[in-house]
Scaffold this motif. Structure first.
Motif, PDB file in Angstrom:
ATOM      1  N   HIS A 160       0.842  -1.196   0.000  1.00 36.07           N
ATOM      2  CA  HIS A 160       0.000   0.000   0.000  1.00 36.07           C
ATOM      3  C   HIS A 160       0.877   1.246   0.000  1.00 36.07           C
ATOM      4  O   HIS A 160       2.066   1.177   0.325  1.00 36.07           O
ATOM      5  CB  HIS A 160      -0.947   0.017   1.218  1.00 36.07           C
ATOM      6  N   CYS A 161       0.295   2.365  -0.378  1.00 36.63           N
ATOM      7  CA  CYS A 161       1.017   3.635  -0.432  1.00 36.63           C
ATOM      8  C   CYS A 161       0.192   4.748   0.211  1.00 36.63           C
ATOM      9  O   CYS A 161      -1.034   4.772   0.095  1.00 36.63           O
ATOM     10  CB  CYS A 161       1.322   4.037  -1.872  1.00 36.63           C
ATOM     11  N   MET A 162       0.884   5.648   0.891  1.00 43.41           N
ATOM     12  CA  MET A 162       0.293   6.886   1.394  1.00 43.41           C
ATOM     13  C   MET A 162       0.976   8.044   0.665  1.00 43.41           C
ATOM     14  O   MET A 162       2.177   7.992   0.414  1.00 43.41           O
ATOM     15  CB  MET A 162       0.498   7.019   2.899  1.00 43.41           C
ATOM     16  N   TYR A 163       0.193   9.081   0.336  1.00 41.81           N
ATOM     17  CA  TYR A 163       0.788  10.192  -0.398  1.00 41.81           C
ATOM     18  C   TYR A 163       0.178  11.516   0.062  1.00 41.81           C
ATOM     19  O   TYR A 163      -0.954  11.564   0.549  1.00 41.81           O
ATOM     20  CB  TYR A 163       0.604  10.014  -1.908  1.00 41.81           C
ATOM     21  N   GLY A 164       0.957  12.555  -0.090  1.00 47.50           N
ATOM     22  CA  GLY A 164       0.501  13.896   0.283  1.00 47.50           C
ATOM     23  C   GLY A 164       1.253  14.941  -0.520  1.00 47.50           C
ATOM     24  O   GLY A 164       2.375  14.701  -0.990  1.00 47.50           O
ATOM     25  N   THR A 165       0.638  16.115  -0.694  1.00 46.54           N
ATOM     26  CA  THR A 165       1.233  17.190  -1.492  1.00 46.54           C
ATOM     27  C   THR A 165       2.001  18.149  -0.598  1.00 46.54           C
ATOM     28  O   THR A 165       1.497  18.599   0.440  1.00 46.54           O
ATOM     29  CB  THR A 165       0.145  17.966  -2.254  1.00 46.54           C
ATOM     30  N   GLN A 166       3.224  18.435  -0.998  1.00 42.38           N
ATOM     31  CA  GLN A 166       4.055  19.429  -0.313  1.00 42.38           C
ATOM     32  C   GLN A 166       4.470  20.462  -1.348  1.00 42.38           C
ATOM     33  O   GLN A 166       5.392  20.228  -2.133  1.00 42.38           O
ATOM     34  CB  GLN A 166       5.279  18.756   0.313  1.00 42.38           C
ATOM     35  N   GLU A 167       3.753  21.585  -1.381  1.00 47.70           N
ATOM     36  CA  GLU A 167       3.955  22.618  -2.393  1.00 47.70           C
ATOM     37  C   GLU A 167       3.756  22.032  -3.791  1.00 47.70           C
ATOM     38  O   GLU A 167       2.653  21.653  -4.144  1.00 47.70           O
ATOM     39  CB  GLU A 167       5.326  23.284  -2.210  1.00 47.70           C
ATOM     40  N   ASP A 168       4.817  21.912  -4.593  1.00 47.26           N
ATOM     41  CA  ASP A 168       4.644  21.410  -5.962  1.00 47.26           C
ATOM     42  C   ASP A 168       5.187  19.994  -6.139  1.00 47.26           C
ATOM     43  O   ASP A 168       5.513  19.561  -7.238  1.00 47.26           O
ATOM     44  CB  ASP A 168       5.319  22.361  -6.962  1.00 47.26           C
ATOM     45  N   ALA A 225       0.629  21.700  -7.135  1.00 41.97           N
ATOM     46  CA  ALA A 225       0.180  22.633  -6.095  1.00 41.97           C
ATOM     47  C   ALA A 225      -1.267  23.048  -6.324  1.00 41.97           C
ATOM     48  O   ALA A 225      -2.030  23.275  -5.378  1.00 41.97           O
ATOM     49  CB  ALA A 225       1.089  23.851  -6.076  1.00 41.97           C
ATOM     50  N   GLU A 226      -1.673  23.111  -7.586  1.00 44.44           N
ATOM     51  CA  GLU A 226      -3.035  23.534  -7.910  1.00 44.44           C
ATOM     52  C   GLU A 226      -4.044  22.418  -7.624  1.00 44.44           C
ATOM     53  O   GLU A 226      -5.083  22.644  -7.018  1.00 44.44           O
ATOM     54  CB  GLU A 226      -3.104  23.923  -9.390  1.00 44.44           C
ATOM     55  N   PHE A 227      -3.727  21.207  -8.059  1.00 41.85           N
ATOM     56  CA  PHE A 227      -4.657  20.091  -7.896  1.00 41.85           C
ATOM     57  C   PHE A 227      -4.579  19.474  -6.502  1.00 41.85           C
ATOM     58  O   PHE A 227      -5.588  19.151  -5.896  1.00 41.85           O
ATOM     59  CB  PHE A 227      -4.367  18.999  -8.940  1.00 41.85           C
ATOM     60  N   GLY A 228      -3.356  19.245  -6.022  1.00 44.27           N
ATOM     61  CA  GLY A 228      -3.168  18.593  -4.727  1.00 44.27           C
ATOM     62  C   GLY A 228      -3.463  17.104  -4.800  1.00 44.27           C
ATOM     63  O   GLY A 228      -4.184  16.638  -5.674  1.00 44.27           O
ATOM     64  N   ALA A 229      -2.864  16.359  -3.887  1.00 45.25           N
ATOM     65  CA  ALA A 229      -3.098  14.915  -3.816  1.00 45.25           C
ATOM     66  C   ALA A 229      -2.790  14.441  -2.413  1.00 45.25           C
ATOM     67  O   ALA A 229      -1.664  14.573  -1.936  1.00 45.25           O
ATOM     68  CB  ALA A 229      -2.228  14.178  -4.825  1.00 45.25           C
ATOM     69  N   ASP A 230      -3.796  13.915  -1.725  1.00 42.99           N
ATOM     70  CA  ASP A 230      -3.615  13.381  -0.383  1.00 42.99           C
ATOM     71  C   ASP A 230      -4.475  12.133  -0.244  1.00 42.99           C
ATOM     72  O   ASP A 230      -5.624  12.110  -0.680  1.00 42.99           O
ATOM     73  CB  ASP A 230      -4.038  14.405   0.686  1.00 42.99           C
TER      74      ASP A 230
END
Length: 229
Positions: A125-133, A202-207
């Motif tokens: 499994h994977c966890m992901y998050g957006t940090q700026e760009d 940065a515009e779309f984001g992903a978490d």
């Protein structure tokens, strides 16, 4: 009951079990056979959801072959035939993934390179998050090396979003990491990845988190993508 008939019923039963059995890779031979003859194994082939046609056919095949085997052997062995066949079903179900994995080790014992490495969805499994760009990705990935020597490869997770070609994963390019897989190993690896910087991130984001992804392997200029659906 002739010996020939007995062997035919047993072989038919074994084929039914293999047809519907789940390998260590989480795949089913029935799916492969359906696709080979041009029949989608799922009612919704684009997403592998809905009715699982190959599994339904396999279960019908298993019931038919099981009853046929019981009927034939009951003529000679009056007691415990039904219970023996059911017990055989259960033992086969639990042993089949172990046996398929051992078979892959045996076949690839003297092989090397990108073809002997593999990815398993189980426990991955994977966890992901957006940090700026940048998208930061932390993955637990179960990787296999079927070969008999160390394999140093580059890997990266491949994410897909159903029906969303414009989603963030269509342009967020996750960078690979190098890892060495031990000979004849089946190990969970904890690996950190980052995407290339991109203003759209940065515009779309992903978490979020997911256990639905594939893995891209790269070694010596060769590329292999494993994405089991």
């Amino acid at each position: 009951m002739t010996k020939g008939k007995a062997w035919i019923t047993v072989l038919f039963l074994l084929f039914s079990l293999v047809f519907v059995g789940i390998t260590h890779q989480g795949t089913m031979l029935g799916d492969y056979l359906f696709r080979t003859i041009g029949i989608p194994p799922w009612s919704e082939p684009a997403t592998n959801h809905g009715l699982h046609y190959s599994a339904i056919f396999g279960i019908i095949l298993l019931i038919f072959s099981g009853n046929l085997t019981i009927m034939h052997f009951k003529q000679r062995y009056k007691k415990y035939v039904g219970r023996t066949v059911i017990l055989f079903f259960i033992i086969f179900y639990y042993l089949y993934p172990f046996l398929t994995e051992r078979l892959y080790y045996l076949v690839n014992m003297n092989n090397e390179g990108i073809e002997v490495v593999d990815f398993l969805e189980k426990d991955s499994h994977c966890m992901y998050g957006t940090q700026e760009d940048i998208v930061q990705v932390q993955c637990t990935i179960r990787l296999i090396n079927y070969g008999g020597q160390n394999e140093t490869i580059k890997i990266r997770p491949i994410f897909r979003e159903y029906g969303n070609p414009q989603g963030i994963w269509s342009f967020a390019e996750v960078q690979p990491q190098e890892i060495t897989l031990l000979p004849r190993s089946n190990i969970r690896h904890h690996i950190y990845f980052e995407s290339k910087p991109d203003a759209r991130i940065a515009e779309f984001g992903a978490d979020g988190n997911t256990d639905y992804f594939g893995v891209e392997f790269v070694k010596d200029g060769q590329k292999k993508v494993v994405f089991r659906e």
